[in-house]
Design an enzyme around this catalytic site. Structure first.
Site, short mmCIF file in Angstrom:
data_model
loop_
_atom_site.label_atom_id
_atom_site.label_comp_id
_atom_site.label_asym_id
_atom_site.label_seq_id
_atom_site.Cartn_x
_atom_site.Cartn_y
_atom_site.Cartn_z
N ASP A 1 6.79 5.81 -0.07
CA ASP A 1 6.88 5.72 1.38
C ASP A 1 8.30 6.08 1.81
O ASP A 1 9.25 5.94 1.04
CB ASP A 1 6.59 4.29 1.86
CG ASP A 1 5.18 3.85 1.52
OD1 ASP A 1 4.31 4.73 1.33
OD2 ASP A 1 4.96 2.63 1.43
N1 URA Z 1 3.48 0.95 -2.85
C1 URA Z 1 3.87 0.96 -1.55
O1 URA Z 1 3.42 0.15 -0.75
N2 URA Z 1 4.78 1.88 -1.16
C2 URA Z 1 5.33 2.77 -2.00
O2 URA Z 1 6.17 3.58 -1.58
C3 URA Z 1 4.93 2.75 -3.34
C4 URA Z 1 4.00 1.84 -3.74
#
Ligand code: URA
Length: 229
Positions: free
Chosen positions: A102
């Site tokens: 993310d």
């Molecule tokens: N899980 C999440 O919620 N975000 C990420 O970036 C990676 C794994």
């Protein structure tokens, strides 16, 4: 591979331009001027263009420490991407991101010019473990968090996680290891048990651990064979 194909793949120019460069004796292979653009070259050959060595590798693997605010995409109109962080000579290649994070998640991203390796790393069939360092608010129930949980995926469809391994590190911090890579998976797992992730950092993929001496935004080439799937 043909010399002109290799050099044009590496963005030294079009095939026609490369032909002219070779004709003008600007290209050498193993210290010999090569004017024949169909000349066959392999990874072992030392190629120079205007006396500067051309970096060429069949395959390489980069470890990047992704900062927050950068998106895990090849192109984005609004934000800097992890690919924008990669400079010469690696940015001459078509690059593949081996598992996205993310925008606000930091840490380990693997990037390779080898599409087959990327598929190997991200394929759910291969069950590659990923470990995240998490800071969170609320109180976690370790057993509940480690159990399979029903969550929504990126298409808002219900799925059941495979379960995770949690290592409590202190008050409101832990490491969690999962083998899937669903949309917002870790954040949604914590939400499901009534907690909120406040900081998320990926620290391991398979047997590759983030080099903690790597500053955010920096990357290093790592041994391609280090990634055993
Ligand atoms: N899980 C999440 O919620 N975000 C990420 O970036 C990676 C794994």
């Amino acid at each position: 591979m043909r010399l002109d194909k290799l050099l044009s793949n590496l963005k030294y120019g079009s095939r026609r331009e490369i032909r002219d460069y070779c004709k003008n004796k600007r290209v050498k292979v193993n210290d010999k001027v090569i004017t024949d653009v169909s000349f066959d070259v392999s990874e072992k050959d030392v190629i120079t263009f205007d006396e500067i060595e051309v970096f060429h590798k069949d395959t390489f693997l980069l470890m990047l420490n992704k900062p927050s605010g950068v998106v895990s995409a090849n192109k984005d109109n609004l934000h800097k991407t992890v690919i924008d962080l990669i400079k010469e000579p690696y940015n001459r290649y078509e690059l593949n991101i081996c598992g996205r994070l993310d925008i606000d998640t930091v840490g380990l991203v693997l990037i390779t010019n080898d599409g087959a390796l990327m598929h190997k790393i991200i394929s759910p069939k291969n069950d590659i473990d990923k470990t995240y360092y998490v800071e969170y608010s609320g109180t976690i129930d370790k057993t509940a968090l480690e159990s399979p949980l029903e969550l929504l995926d990126g298409n808002n469809e219900l799925y059941r996680t495979k379960g995770s391994k949690v290592e409590i590190l202190g008050k409101n911090e832990c490491n969690i290891t999962i083998s899937e890579g669903k949309f917002h998976e870790v954040k949604r797992m914590f939400e499901k048990i009534g907690c909120k992730v406040t900081y998320l950092k990926r620290i391991r993929i398979g047997n590759v651990t983030l080099d903690e001496s790597l500053n955010e935004g920096d990357y290093i080439e790592i041994d391609y064979n280090m990634f055993m799937c």
